[in-house]
Design a protein around this motif. Structure first.
Motif: not given
Lengths: 401, 918
Positions: B189-218
């Protein structure tokens, strides 16, 4: 080094601004509306106090490509006053088609009386105006001018018409301006070609100045209007009129203005004001939106049908002003369109070959001293001032003076 | 000529040599290519050597396309949609492994589950940092969220993420996190925050934003918690995003009709006189047009120019242009975020029918000083920012000024020589992180224009305003933000064309606003936003006063106006299912028109005219003259139709309590803002829109289309011949009616590769119907342009040479044209058509620009670039208007073109400080 850079930068900026400002351009635009236009009636009626004989012109709007007055004949035209008196108008042989003439005796032309017009066209359309009140006008007082020099060095005389501000009179006015002036041809008549019977012959004579001085008069095709409502803290209503520049001969010998005043109702004043705004104002960077001036005439058979024009009633006043000319107006002589041009002899022969009898003589200028054998021509108005629309007979108002 | 050649040789030759030496990029054109063939090709073109098992790659194909791409870019894209990944070992070994089986977990660290602490490397030992950094290019980061002592035992838990820009520490708006395993995602949102709902465990996450380097993390989810992620800016030229309508955001957000522009999009695109102008660039987006080039204001989805609200840091701008509309009054260099709400408008915004433009300026770097500036043929600008208290408080100051007055004095044209033009704008802000929970900031803005044309006409207009802002996080779930702003717009004019009627006029509108809102994360699927605002309007319409001793102009006091507008708003965003998100909002606004004021009552028979006043109602100071209020419903829905596509619906209602008094085709800086009053009712609108969005990830392209229908009531139009300077009684000069608009918008964007850009097509119609105008018949709006096609493209020859082009086509705008001629008093006059019945010829323009970057060494202190612009390359004389006037008894028509020839300009910009802020 700094100076070099500054000079370079200055030149760059200079070029840039020249480009941007000269890139904005205005070109003449030709627009042909090919759509089939419906007939739009135009009524031009103005009942005046100066004459028993009154006129109402009926015409139709015409296409842009054929701008001529298109009269409408065979209409039944009547004018009513608020007391129920009826005055019938008819086309007569003395006036051109579409001009309807009627008489309203002077006893009905009193201030406060109201008039309206009804008109039935040949195809059964009934056009009717609102009532218009006859209001008293203010006497025309004086005419003066203010001399200005614009940024190009051109001298201008801006004219103003003055009327006394008085609560006894009506507030709204329209004016018509006719200007008259004396002007001179540049050269005397010395040599010319003219028809003798059916042959063109050459004539050489002493200097003839008989067609050298002319007088011309013309109406200014502009709308001038004024209102007391716009005046504050003054004893006179000052109405800005036209201007005269030193690029013509108007202010060189004699100049006169005939001002004609029409009193108006507020509605008529607004109508003429809208016409003025729409027809005389140019474009701005923001783009003015044009509009039609709504008159006071409607079609009774079909209220949605547009009827153009206005039926008005006005107190009429006119006054001639003989203008005292400034001592030094800085005339541009070269601007009076009288330069002589050297041409090949064949050009002159071609001109003479196309000369018609009714055109009159073809005058030639004196060749310059450095080239006495050369062939030279000039605009014919430079020899015969009548060719520029004037007459050699002086106007009566200057005779009287 | 020699003087020109030398710098060209100096600039081009080293670059050419440099280009030939580089061999770390390759051209790719692989479409469903067997992976074995792909590997062989890469090995042939590079020094890389691949290690893999035949079984692993059997039957797999690769799709990747692009010119001069970095090798690792190619590999990233090639393996992105396969079950495989690659690991690079210096100097030239590539191992291909199975994503599922590969263990890439690094030494991990635990974040507090309750605080939004950034993933700060300083928490780790030096050895660990080096260890992690040394493997960063190859290995995904693992972020542990929550407390392992508070494991959620399989239940879904709420995860809050906050994303920051690494360079500026600014929160990133519209950044997305996408969880590959279950296909869910969210946008900040405008404050740079987001909310996800996930179960316990490990997940591959893609992080993207215009003008920023794409990133992947666990993401290692252990329990409810929060984490921060800092994204480095994208510095690879090849994949630099120059324009982005933020397609990822569109797909995963729930707001239709939201467009965003990055400052990079402005940087490289051609512009008039080299002035970077984000508002002009916004007109290249679908649904946004202006009456013509050089005209002030924009028209969004068939709405009038006064139906758009421009906020710069929540400060309203009542005029957003310099030089009557040739440039915007906002210095693009300081803009951080630029968003246009033209479809779904959040409930917190109101007061205009068509759109809300929100512009956020940079908050300043809290670590180091940075300066940038530039010079164009018309103006120079300078920005300075840096820390006030390191890591706590920062400032930004910017100033831009023209020097055109200096130029005019050197022109040969006497009218221009005797004229003067001048404009400037200043902005300053300070941002202070009081503590982890609260932030305070302040902003000041001033823009000013002055124009004197040969002492005949004089215009001066000025925006002056400022605001203070405070945000406070009451808890993990609840955050408040409040601001107080005051904006004053004023102008003064002198008309001395006719000295007898010469006059001067001054006008001002003061807008004072206080607003407070709360954001509450009710559940992991539901966000609430609610609050209220109060605006006080104080308008002085000014006096018409005689100007000069010869003027006989009557003095006229146009009077003043006061009113206040308040609103309460509430909005609920709810995720119904993984594929359906909805938002529902309600805004209830009140408006009171207040005294002191005399209100004239008109007789019924003759209507509203000055000649028909039958009574006067006098209202004292503060007394309510008229109250208006009503609800505004805002609803949106987002149906995810696939991994990369979604369908969005939007329905909004808007109310507007003030409007512009204008009787020209385009708005002018001297048009007067006017409040709804005793006679003029507030304007209302209803808009429904449907959009479909799709991203073609493998091609780096995205497409969007929307259709909309908008209906507006109580739109104020001027009567024929209205003159707002001749009467204080506006109700006698205006009428109110309806405005209908509908349209279809399409946009295709390519974000990646050497050639990027976008093409848009808009079909739209906008009509007005007012009883009493145009014989009560409906007519086209002044800006109604049914077909608009815009093409914008950048081609990167290299990191230092970028060629950009804009191509614009639109149907000619409506115009009222002569239909016939008639005679009165022996003078010809024009009988005009119905209002806006005809159109000027179509508009077409092509602009080109070449950006030449200076040395791009990363550690260089001083960077600069040149920009060469050619505006209107074809020199087409696009008609601004067609007009007719009577001259010596004849009617003549004229076509007026604002810019009818190519304009060539050069501008130079610099940055001082190794800080990539764009």
């Amino acid at each position: 080094m700094n100076n070099i850079i500054n000079n370079k930068m200055r030149n760059v900026f200079l070029c840039f601004f020249i480009i941007i400002f000269f890139n904005s351009c205005i070109e003449e635009f030709f627009f042909e509306n090919n759509s089939e236009n419906e007939i739009v009636y135009v009524v031009d009626g103005q009942i005046l106090t100066n004459n028993v004989e009154q006129f109402i012109k009926v015409s139709t709007a015409v296409s842009l490509g054929h701008p001529i007055f298109n009269p409408v004949s065979n209409c039944l035209v009547s004018v009513y006053d608020e007391n129920g008196n009826v005055f019938h108008f008819e086309e007569t042989a003395n006036y051109s088609k579409g001009v309807y003439v009627g008489e309203i005796p002077i006893e009905f032309m009193y201030f406060g009386n109201k008039f309206k017009m009804t008109l039935e066209t040949k195809d059964g359309k009934i056009l009717e105006s609102d009532f218009e009140e006859l209001l008293q006008g203010v006497p025309l007082d004086s005419l003066d001018y203010v001399l200005n020099t614009n940024s190009n060095g051109m001298n201008k005389a801006n004219f103003y018409l003055n009327m006394p501000v008085d609560d006894n009179y009506d507030s709204y006015y329209r004016f018509e301006i006719n200007e008259s002036w004396e002007y001179h041809a540049a050269f005397p008549i010395i040599k010319y070609y003219a028809y003798v019977d059916n042959n063109i012959e050459f004539f050489d004579q002493f200097e003839d100045y008989s067609k050298n001085i002319c007088y011309k008069s013309q109406d200014l095709k502009c709308i001038y209007s004024a209102s007391f409502d716009d005046v504050v803290g003054a004893e006179y209503l000052t109405v800005p009129l036209h201007f005269v520049s030193n690029e013509t001969q108007r202010f060189k010998y004699k100049y006169s203005v005939l001002a004609t005043q029409y009193s108006l109702t507020k509605k008529a004043y607004d109508f003429w004001g809208k016409l003025k705004n729409t027809s005389q104002n140019g474009e701005t960077v923001f783009g003015n939106i044009p509009m039609n001036a709504d008159g006071n005439i409607s079609c009774k058979n079909n209220p949605d049908e547009i009827v153009l024009g206005y039926f008005g009633v006005s107190d009429y006043a006119t006054k001639r002003f003989l203008v005292d000319l400034p001592e030094d107006f800085g005339f541009y002589e070269s601007q009076f369109d009288c330069s002589i041009n050297e041409v090949d002899g064949k050009v002159l022969l071609n001109i003479l070959a196309n000369l018609e009898k009714e055109d009159g003589p073809y005058y030639l200028p004196q060749a310059p001293a450095y080239d006495p054998g050369g062939t030279y021509i000039a605009d014919q108005g430079c020899f015969d001032c009548r060719k520029k629309g004037g007459q050699t007979q002086i106007f009566d108002f200057w005779k009287e003076k | 000529m020699n003087r020109l050649l030398l710098p060209i040789i100096i600039i081009f030759v080293p670059f050419f040599i440099f280009s030939q030496q580089k061999k770390d990029t390759i051209d790719c054109n692989y479409l469903q290519t067997p992976i074995l063939e792909f590997i062989a090709d890469i090995e042939e073109q590079t020094d890389l050597s691949f290690t893999y098992t035949q079984l692993m790659i059997k039957d797999l194909t690769i799709t990747v396309n692009g010119d001069q791409m970095g090798v690792f870019d190619v590999l990233d894209k090639a393996f992105k949609y396969t079950p495989l990944r690659y690991i690079y070992y210096k100097p030239n070994l590539i191992f291909i492994v199975n994503k599922a089986n590969f263990i890439d977990q690094l030494p991990v660290y635990t974040l507090s589950s309750n605080d939004f602490e950034s993933e700060d490397d300083s928490q780790l030992s030096t050895v660990m940092q080096k260890y992690i950094k040394g493997r960063n290019p190859n290995i995904k980061k693992t972020i542990i969220v929550g407390d392992k002592n508070n494991v959620s035992n399989g239940k879904q838990v709420k995860i809050i993420a906050k994303l920051f820009d690494e360079e500026t520490n600014e929160p990133l708006i519209g950044a997305t996190i996408f969880i590959k395993e279950n296909g869910i995602g969210a946008a900040t949102n405008n404050a740079g925050e987001l909310t996800l709902r996930l179960p316990q465990g490990k997940f591959s996450a893609e992080i993207r934003c215009v003008g920023m380097q794409d990133a992947e993390c666990i993401l290692d989810i252990q329990s409810e918690g929060a984490f921060s992620y800092v994204m480095p800016q994208e510095v690879k030229s090849i994949s630099e995003v120059t324009i982005n309508a933020q397609q990822d955001y569109k797909i995963r957000g729930s707001e239709a009709g939201l467009d965003k522009l990055s400052i990079k999009s402005v940087k490289e695109l051609p512009s008039l006189m080299g002035e970077k102008d984000i508002i002009k660039i916004s007109q290249l987006l679908p649904g946004i047009v202006s009456v013509s080039e050089g005209s002030s204001g924009v028209n969004v989805r068939g709405g009038n120019a006064d139906q758009n609200l421009f906020y710069i840091n929540k400060l309203p701008l009542y005029s957003s242009s310099h030089l009557f509309g040739f440039f915007s009054s906002i210095n693009s260099s300081i803009i951080e975020n630029f968003a246009i709400y033209k479809g779904h408008v959040p409930a917190q915004y109101g007061g205009r029918l068509s759109s809300v433009f929100t512009i956020d300026t940079r908050k300043g770097n809290k670590e180091k000083i940075f300066a940038q500036g530039g010079i164009s043929p018309i103006s120079a600008n300078l920005e300075l920012e840096g820390p006030v208290i390191k890591d706590k408080a920062s400032f930004v100051v910017s100033a831009r000024s023209s020097y055109s007055d200096w130029i005019l004095k050197r022109l040969p044209n006497e009218n221009l020589k005797n004229s003067s033009v001048f404009f400037y704008d200043i902005a300053a802000s300070i941002d202070f992180d009081i503590n982890e929970k609260s932030n305070a900031s302040g902003f000041f803005y001033n823009s000013n224009d002055f124009f004197n044309l040969n002492s005949k006409n004089e215009y001066q207009y000025d925006n002056l305003g400022g605001g203070v802002y405070y945000t406070y996080r009451l808890s993990n779930r609840l955050k408040s933000s409040s601001h107080f702003v005051q904006s004053n717009y004023s102008f003064s004019t002198v008309d001395n064309n006719n000295e007898v009627e010469a006059f001067s006029h001054n006008y001002s509108i003061k807008h004072t606003e206080i607003k407070s809102q709360l954001s509450y994360i009710f559940t992991e699927k539901q966000n609430l936003n609610f609050g209220g605002s109060f605006i006080n309007y104080n308008i002085d319409r000014g006096k018409i006063e005689p100007y000069g001793s010869n003027s006989r102009r009557n003095e006229l006091d146009l009077g003043g106006e006061k009113g206040f507008e308040s609103a309460l708003f509430f909005e609920d965003k709810y995720e119904l299912t993984k594929k359906i998100k909805i938002s529902a909002g309600l805004r209830y606004s009140f408006f009171q028109y207040r005294g002191p004021q005399d209100v004239y009552i008109y007789g019924q028979e003759l209507g509203v005219s000055e000649d028909n006043i039958i009574d006067t109602l006098s209202f004292k100071k503060g007394e309510a003259i008229k109250n208006y209020n009503g609800p505004e419903f805002r609803m949106g829905a987002d149906f995810k139709t696939g991994d990369f596509s979604s369908l969005k619906f939007s329905f909004v209602q808007m109310r507007q309590y003030l409007y512009l008094l204008s009787n020209t085709y385009s708005i002018t800086p001297t048009d007067q803002w006017k409040l709804s009053d005793y006679y003029s009712k507030p304007a209302k609108s209803m808009q429904a829109s449907v959009g479909y969005y799709k991203t073609f990830a493998s091609m780096g392209m995205s497409a969007s289309s929307e259709v909309y229908y908008k209906q507006s009531d109580n739109i104020t139009e001027f009567k024929d011949g209205a003159d707002f300077l001749n009467s204080k009684l506006v109700e006698t000069q205006t009428l109110q009616g309806n405005q209908d608009a509908y349209g279809f918008e399409f946009m295709l964007a390519k974000d990646e590769g050497r050639l990027n850009g976008w093409v848009t097509y808009t079909y739209s119609k906008s009509f007005v119907q007012v009883d009493g105008i145009n014989n009560d018949k409906k007519y086209s709006s002044n800006f109604d342009k049914p077909h608009v096609v815009n093409l914008t493209g950048n081609y990167k020859f290299s990191r230092r040479f970028i060629l950009s082009a804009n191509v614009m086509y639109s149907t000619g705008r409506p115009i009222t044209m002569p239909q016939s001629i008639y005679y009165l008093q022996d003078m010809p006059f024009v009988n005009y058509s119905d209002r806006n019945e005809f159109r000027v010829p179509d508009y077409f323009r092509t602009d080109l620009s070449l950006t030449i970057e200076g040395n791009l060494k990363a550690k260089k202190l001083f960077h600069s670039y040149w920009m060469i612009n050619v505006y209107n390359v074809t020199g087409r004389k696009n008609p601004y208007s067609i007009y007719f006037q009577s001259e010596q008894g004849k009617i003549k028509g004229y076509k007026y073109s604002v810019i009818g020839a190519p304009i060539f300009t050069i501008s130079w910009n610099f940055k001082l400080g190794n800080y990539a802020n764009e």
